[in-house]
Scaffold this active site. Structure first.
Site, PDB file in Angstrom:
ATOM      1  N   ASP A 101      15.144   2.836   5.215  1.00  0.00           N
ATOM      2  CA  ASP A 101      14.407   1.352   3.810  1.00  0.00           C
ATOM      3  C   ASP A 101      14.424   1.390   2.931  1.00  0.00           C
ATOM      4  O   ASP A 101      14.368   0.340   2.694  1.00  0.00           O
ATOM      5  CB  ASP A 101      13.442   2.688   3.442  1.00  0.00           C
ATOM      6  CG  ASP A 101      12.148   3.516   4.924  1.00  0.00           C
ATOM      7  OD1 ASP A 101      12.787   3.370   5.956  1.00  0.00           O
ATOM      8  OD2 ASP A 101      11.337   3.809   4.614  1.00  0.00           O
ATOM      9  N   PRO A 142       0.836  -1.104  -0.157  1.00  0.00           N
ATOM     10  CA  PRO A 142       0.009  -0.196  -0.070  1.00  0.00           C
ATOM     11  C   PRO A 142       0.667   1.043   0.036  1.00  0.00           C
ATOM     12  O   PRO A 142       2.020   1.391   0.717  1.00  0.00           O
ATOM     13  CB  PRO A 142      -1.019  -0.323   1.428  1.00  0.00           C
ATOM     14  CG  PRO A 142      -0.579  -1.641   1.680  1.00  0.00           C
ATOM     15  CD  PRO A 142       0.924  -2.189   0.521  1.00  0.00           C
ATOM     16  N   GLY A 185       3.921   3.786   4.936  1.00  0.00           N
ATOM     17  CA  GLY A 185       5.136   3.432   5.955  1.00  0.00           C
ATOM     18  C   GLY A 185       5.468   2.307   5.886  1.00  0.00           C
ATOM     19  O   GLY A 185       6.436   2.216   6.707  1.00  0.00           O
ATOM     20  N   LEU A 186       5.201   1.655   4.462  1.00  0.00           N
ATOM     21  CA  LEU A 186       5.452   0.298   4.345  1.00  0.00           C
ATOM     22  C   LEU A 186       7.469   0.388   3.306  1.00  0.00           C
ATOM     23  O   LEU A 186       7.095  -0.319   2.775  1.00  0.00           O
ATOM     24  CB  LEU A 186       4.713  -0.199   4.195  1.00  0.00           C
ATOM     25  CG  LEU A 186       3.204  -0.486   5.273  1.00  0.00           C
ATOM     26  CD1 LEU A 186       2.178  -1.746   4.853  1.00  0.00           C
ATOM     27  CD2 LEU A 186       4.093  -1.420   6.400  1.00  0.00           C
ATOM     28  N   GLY A 187       7.517   1.019   3.080  1.00  0.00           N
ATOM     29  CA  GLY A 187       9.046   1.808   2.176  1.00  0.00           C
ATOM     30  C   GLY A 187       8.581   0.994   0.555  1.00  0.00           C
ATOM     31  O   GLY A 187       9.158   0.923  -0.093  1.00  0.00           O
ATOM     32  N   SER A 188       7.292   1.723   0.086  1.00  0.00           N
ATOM     33  CA  SER A 188       6.893   1.519  -1.300  1.00  0.00           C
ATOM     34  C   SER A 188       7.934   2.169  -2.555  1.00  0.00           C
ATOM     35  O   SER A 188       8.495   1.711  -2.938  1.00  0.00           O
ATOM     36  CB  SER A 188       5.687   1.748  -1.539  1.00  0.00           C
ATOM     37  OG  SER A 188       5.262   2.266  -2.679  1.00  0.00           O
ATOM     38  N   SER A 189       8.286   3.413  -1.874  1.00  0.00           N
ATOM     39  CA  SER A 189       9.063   4.435  -2.729  1.00  0.00           C
ATOM     40  C   SER A 189      10.597   3.241  -3.031  1.00  0.00           C
ATOM     41  O   SER A 189      11.570   3.114  -3.614  1.00  0.00           O
ATOM     42  CB  SER A 189       9.033   5.251  -2.390  1.00  0.00           C
ATOM     43  OG  SER A 189       9.150   5.925  -1.044  1.00  0.00           O
ATOM     44  N   ALA A 190      11.050   3.432  -1.252  1.00  0.00           N
ATOM     45  CA  ALA A 190      12.215   2.634  -1.538  1.00  0.00           C
ATOM     46  C   ALA A 190      11.908   1.316  -2.096  1.00  0.00           C
ATOM     47  O   ALA A 190      13.576   0.392  -3.006  1.00  0.00           O
ATOM     48  CB  ALA A 190      12.574   2.064  -0.035  1.00  0.00           C
ATOM     49  N   ALA A 191      11.401   0.173  -1.670  1.00  0.00           N
ATOM     50  CA  ALA A 191      11.047  -1.032  -2.234  1.00  0.00           C
ATOM     51  C   ALA A 191      10.874  -0.423  -4.379  1.00  0.00           C
ATOM     52  O   ALA A 191      11.621  -0.889  -5.512  1.00  0.00           O
ATOM     53  CB  ALA A 191      10.017  -1.933  -2.646  1.00  0.00           C
TER      54      ALA A 191
END
Ligand code: PMV
Length: 324
Positions: free
Chosen positions: A135, A84, A88-94
């Site tokens: 992240d 999502p 805060g679950l790191g979507s842009s880092a991933a």
């Protein structure tokens, strides 16, 4: 428009389990990769194409940064995600880590994880002026990643530097654990919350004591993970939440979800920058925690630890991703 060959990559999302905010002041912090991934299907191109449409470079600083870091002409990127966004679950880092692996492969560059972690950190920094590489290193390495942890606790992975700062990144053995992530539905950008803590610390000596205490308990939490002691870890997470609340980065919605989860959990806390975003609960009773979170208006998802880091994908035909 399309380059000669296409590469499909993916990287996991992350959750910070101990040490957000205090990590900005050199204290230890730890994040775990989660079993939700970001997928990138990439070929080289003469501009930036995102899910079939040409977009100006300035619209997507993460994409632009990875292209520039690797001297690529441009890319045709189809992106699909199970993480999502703005939670805060790191979507842009991933996204940054998986794009870096794909572009490096297409440009015949090193695909060493340390190099990918550095590209991904630079992309985050260019996009948002991020404060630490926790992240991006976690989404790159997978499993468990710690920052600023003393020698002997984790195993050194790489060092990331920016301006006058330098972070020592280590990896960690992480047992299989189940967490429920509860999203408040509130979007809260990281920058202003980091700034809020900076001001608090500047004007109030008490804030520095809280940050010191957060550093101490983060180390205790790392040792609890090494012993696979969920009870101890959970208790430390809950203490970390209380300290983060005193620092002023929690909010009513987060506190509600944390309190509702505690009767069915080892412990619970906000994760990431706070002010909204998500909380996490360490639990063996995910159903009950999900129900408690839903009843308070939060959006729960169950996640598991032990997820592999960035990788090449050979077959994603079974995935329901919105590639076009
Ligand atoms: O907003 P998130 O989940 O990406 O985490 C921010 C964590 C901080 O410690 C507040 C800042 C940082 O980059 O370490």
């Amino acid at each position: 428009m399309n380059g000669q060959s296409e590469v499909i990559t993916s990287a996991p999302g992350k959750m910070i389990i101990l040490g957000e905010h205090s990590v900005v002041y050199g204290k230890p912090a730890m994040a775990l990769a989660i079993n939700r991934r970001f997928y990138c299907k990439v070929s080289l191109a003469d501009g930036i194409y995102l899910n079939g449409r040409k977009v100006p470079a300035f619209i997507h600083p993460h994409i632009r940064s990875v292209i520039e870091s690797n001297d690529a002409p441009g890319i045709d990127l189809n992106a699909g995600t199970e993480i999502p966004t703005s939670s805060g679950l790191g979507s842009s880092a991933a996204l940054s880590a998986s794009m870096s692996l794909a572009v490096r492969k297409l440009m015949n560059r090193s695909t060493d994880l340390g190099d990918i972690a550095k590209d991904a950190f630079k992309a985050e920094w260019d996009a948002q002026g991020r404060a630490s590489p926790i992240d991006t290193s976690t989404c790159t390495r997978g499993g468990g990643v710690a920052l600023n942890c003393p020698v002997g606790i984790g195993k050194h992975l790489w060092t990331i530097s920016k301006n006058d700062k330098s972070w020592d990144v280590s990896e960690f053995e992480v047992p299989k654990m189940t967490f429920v992530v509860g999203h408040t539905g509130i979007k809260a950008p990281t920058g202003p919350l980091v700034e809020k803590v900076r001001k608090f610390k500047e004007h109030n000596g008490f804030a520095a004591d809280i940050i010191d205490e957060m550093g101490i308990i983060a180390l205790q939490g790392m040792n609890a993970i090494r012993r696979n002691d969920k009870e101890d870890l959970g208790e430390i997470m809950t203490r970390n939440h209380k300290l983060l609340s005193i620092l002023g980065v929690s909010c009513n919605e987060l506190n509600k979800l944390v309190n509702a989860s505690l009767p069915y959990s080892y412990g619970a806390k906000l994760t990431g920058s706070g002010g909204g975003g998500s909380m996490i609960a360490l639990t063996d009773r995910p159903k009950e925690v999900c129900e408690a979170i839903r009843l308070r208006g939060g959006n729960p998802i169950v996640v598991r630890t032990g997820e592999e880091g960035v990788r090449i994908e050979h077959d994603i035909s079974g995935k329901e991703l919105d590639f076009q």
